[in-house]
Design a protein around this motif. Structure first.
Motif, PDB file in Angstrom:
ATOM      1  N   ASN A 185     -16.569  75.769 -29.128  1.00 29.70           N
ATOM      2  CA  ASN A 185     -15.465  76.153 -27.826  1.00 29.70           C
ATOM      3  C   ASN A 185     -14.182  76.866 -29.318  1.00 29.70           C
ATOM      4  OD1 ASN A 185     -16.390  76.178 -25.659  1.00 29.70           O
ATOM      5  ND2 ASN A 185     -15.721  73.567 -26.009  1.00 29.70           N
ATOM      6  N   ASN A 186     -14.078  75.717 -30.117  1.00 31.58           N
ATOM      7  CA  ASN A 186     -12.867  76.268 -31.270  1.00 31.58           C
ATOM      8  C   ASN A 186     -13.828  76.137 -32.378  1.00 31.58           C
ATOM      9  OD1 ASN A 186     -13.501  73.770 -32.782  1.00 31.58           O
ATOM     10  ND2 ASN A 186     -11.544  72.690 -31.887  1.00 31.58           N
ATOM     11  N   LYS A 187     -15.173  76.353 -33.190  1.00 28.67           N
ATOM     12  CA  LYS A 187     -15.824  76.900 -34.084  1.00 28.67           C
ATOM     13  C   LYS A 187     -15.211  75.974 -35.334  1.00 28.67           C
ATOM     14  CE  LYS A 187     -17.086  81.355 -32.262  1.00 28.67           C
ATOM     15  NZ  LYS A 187     -17.181  80.883 -31.126  1.00 28.67           N
ATOM     16  N   LYS A 188     -15.065  74.437 -35.215  1.00 30.52           N
ATOM     17  CA  LYS A 188     -14.941  73.446 -36.081  1.00 30.52           C
ATOM     18  C   LYS A 188     -15.017  72.534 -35.957  1.00 30.52           C
ATOM     19  CE  LYS A 188      -9.617  75.026 -35.815  1.00 30.52           C
ATOM     20  NZ  LYS A 188      -8.156  75.084 -36.210  1.00 30.52           N
ATOM     21  N   THR A 189     -15.521  71.736 -37.487  1.00 31.76           N
ATOM     22  CA  THR A 189     -16.212  70.848 -37.352  1.00 31.76           C
ATOM     23  C   THR A 189     -14.646  69.615 -36.804  1.00 31.76           C
ATOM     24  OG1 THR A 189     -17.484  70.690 -38.978  1.00 31.76           O
ATOM     25  CG2 THR A 189     -17.238  69.015 -39.038  1.00 31.76           C
ATOM     26  N   GLU A 190     -15.371  68.461 -35.961  1.00 35.63           N
ATOM     27  CA  GLU A 190     -14.553  67.350 -35.727  1.00 35.63           C
ATOM     28  C   GLU A 190     -15.309  66.393 -36.126  1.00 35.63           C
ATOM     29  OE1 GLU A 190     -12.180  68.876 -31.661  1.00 35.63           O
ATOM     30  OE2 GLU A 190     -14.116  67.830 -31.193  1.00 35.63           O
ATOM     31  N   TYR A 191     -13.903  65.307 -36.305  1.00 39.74           N
ATOM     32  CA  TYR A 191     -14.659  63.854 -36.612  1.00 39.74           C
ATOM     33  C   TYR A 191     -14.167  62.733 -35.446  1.00 39.74           C
ATOM     34  CZ  TYR A 191     -15.765  66.452 -41.325  1.00 39.74           C
ATOM     35  OH  TYR A 191     -15.923  67.212 -42.331  1.00 39.74           O
ATOM     36  N   LEU A 192     -14.749  61.575 -35.051  1.00 37.57           N
ATOM     37  CA  LEU A 192     -15.012  60.849 -34.514  1.00 37.57           C
ATOM     38  C   LEU A 192     -14.462  60.061 -35.522  1.00 37.57           C
ATOM     39  CD1 LEU A 192     -14.873  59.259 -31.704  1.00 37.57           C
ATOM     40  CD2 LEU A 192     -17.478  58.555 -32.559  1.00 37.57           C
ATOM     41  N   ILE A 193     -13.068  59.186 -35.597  1.00 38.63           N
ATOM     42  CA  ILE A 193     -11.587  58.200 -35.839  1.00 38.63           C
ATOM     43  C   ILE A 193     -11.604  57.231 -35.042  1.00 38.63           C
ATOM     44  CG2 ILE A 193      -9.344  58.570 -36.354  1.00 38.63           C
ATOM     45  CD1 ILE A 193     -11.141  60.295 -37.587  1.00 38.63           C
ATOM     46  N   LYS A 194     -11.876  56.071 -35.952  1.00 28.62           N
ATOM     47  CA  LYS A 194     -11.413  54.603 -35.234  1.00 28.62           C
ATOM     48  C   LYS A 194     -10.275  54.549 -36.149  1.00 28.62           C
ATOM     49  CE  LYS A 194     -12.841  50.141 -34.188  1.00 28.62           C
ATOM     50  NZ  LYS A 194     -11.239  49.313 -34.418  1.00 28.62           N
ATOM     51  N   ARG A 195      -9.569  54.065 -35.355  1.00 28.28           N
ATOM     52  CA  ARG A 195      -8.139  53.429 -35.752  1.00 28.28           C
ATOM     53  C   ARG A 195      -7.876  52.244 -36.541  1.00 28.28           C
ATOM     54  NH1 ARG A 195      -4.552  56.597 -31.245  1.00 28.28           N
ATOM     55  NH2 ARG A 195      -2.387  54.944 -32.702  1.00 28.28           N
TER      56      ARG A 195
ATOM     57  N   ASP B  39     -10.800  53.674 -27.937  1.00 29.54           N
ATOM     58  CA  ASP B  39     -10.340  54.101 -28.231  1.00 29.54           C
ATOM     59  C   ASP B  39     -10.675  55.309 -29.485  1.00 29.54           C
ATOM     60  OD1 ASP B  39      -8.620  53.584 -26.260  1.00 29.54           O
ATOM     61  OD2 ASP B  39      -8.397  51.467 -27.521  1.00 29.54           O
ATOM     62  N   ASN B  40     -11.506  55.901 -30.234  1.00 26.48           N
ATOM     63  CA  ASN B  40     -11.840  56.407 -31.052  1.00 26.48           C
ATOM     64  C   ASN B  40     -11.814  57.575 -30.743  1.00 26.48           C
ATOM     65  OD1 ASN B  40     -13.381  54.010 -32.196  1.00 26.48           O
ATOM     66  ND2 ASN B  40     -15.118  54.627 -32.087  1.00 26.48           N
ATOM     67  N   THR B  41     -10.769  58.143 -31.262  1.00 24.51           N
ATOM     68  CA  THR B  41     -10.851  59.754 -30.718  1.00 24.51           C
ATOM     69  C   THR B  41     -11.399  60.803 -31.149  1.00 24.51           C
ATOM     70  OG1 THR B  41      -9.217  59.776 -31.985  1.00 24.51           O
ATOM     71  CG2 THR B  41      -8.865  59.333 -30.082  1.00 24.51           C
ATOM     72  N   TRP B  42     -11.876  62.217 -31.043  1.00 26.09           N
ATOM     73  CA  TRP B  42     -12.478  63.025 -32.075  1.00 26.09           C
ATOM     74  C   TRP B  42     -10.754  63.882 -32.716  1.00 26.09           C
ATOM     75  CZ3 TRP B  42     -17.371  63.904 -33.423  1.00 26.09           C
ATOM     76  CH2 TRP B  42     -18.167  63.116 -32.543  1.00 26.09           C
ATOM     77  N   LYS B  43     -11.509  64.013 -33.787  1.00 25.43           N
ATOM     78  CA  LYS B  43      -9.634  64.809 -34.431  1.00 25.43           C
ATOM     79  C   LYS B  43     -10.725  65.816 -35.707  1.00 25.43           C
ATOM     80  CE  LYS B  43      -6.907  62.520 -33.115  1.00 25.43           C
ATOM     81  NZ  LYS B  43      -5.829  63.006 -31.870  1.00 25.43           N
ATOM     82  N   PRO B  44      -9.810  66.947 -35.230  1.00 26.54           N
ATOM     83  CA  PRO B  44     -10.274  68.636 -36.363  1.00 26.54           C
ATOM     84  C   PRO B  44     -10.040  68.217 -37.709  1.00 26.54           C
ATOM     85  CG  PRO B  44      -8.512  69.002 -34.900  1.00 26.54           C
ATOM     86  CD  PRO B  44      -8.816  67.502 -34.607  1.00 26.54           C
ATOM     87  N   GLU B  45     -10.712  68.807 -38.502  1.00 27.58           N
ATOM     88  CA  GLU B  45     -10.889  68.430 -39.444  1.00 27.58           C
ATOM     89  C   GLU B  45      -9.352  68.220 -40.128  1.00 27.58           C
ATOM     90  OE1 GLU B  45     -13.627  69.354 -44.574  1.00 27.58           O
ATOM     91  OE2 GLU B  45     -13.364  70.648 -41.853  1.00 27.58           O
ATOM     92  N   GLU B  46      -8.618  69.462 -40.229  1.00 26.16           N
ATOM     93  CA  GLU B  46      -7.500  69.661 -40.195  1.00 26.16           C
ATOM     94  C   GLU B  46      -6.053  68.728 -40.515  1.00 26.16           C
ATOM     95  OE1 GLU B  46      -7.856  72.501 -36.764  1.00 26.16           O
ATOM     96  OE2 GLU B  46      -8.991  72.142 -38.514  1.00 26.16           O
ATOM     97  N   ASN B  47      -6.115  67.942 -39.571  1.00 24.71           N
ATOM     98  CA  ASN B  47      -5.334  66.975 -38.977  1.00 24.71           C
ATOM     99  C   ASN B  47      -6.156  65.056 -39.813  1.00 24.71           C
ATOM    100  OD1 ASN B  47      -4.759  68.526 -36.907  1.00 24.71           O
ATOM    101  ND2 ASN B  47      -5.346  67.344 -35.627  1.00 24.71           N
TER     102      ASN B  47
END
Length: 69
Positions: free
Chosen positions: A27-37, A44-52
């Protein structure tokens, strides 16, 4: 592209324990990463775009090296 992060996003970056995976968001044509806090459950893991991931450069680079991205 330089995207300003709000305080909540900056706090999340500081709490990153590990990067668990990645995906292509068509949808946004970006790689996202699954983050474990740190101190959070796996659910509670969340997907975040690379630029974040600017504050987690070392963990991001390590993940990329291990996964040949």
């Amino acid at each position: 592209m330089n995207i300003e992060m709000n305080q909540e996003e900056q706090d999340i970056e500081k709490e990153i324990e590990t990067i668990k995976g990645h995906r292509w968001n068509k949808n946004n044509k970006k790689t996202e990463y699954l983050i474990k806090r740190t101190d959070f459950d796996e659910t509670d893991n969340t997907w975040k775009p690379e630029e974040n991931l600017t504050l987690a450069k070392e963990k991001h680079q390590k993940y990329r090296n291990l996964n040949i991205l």
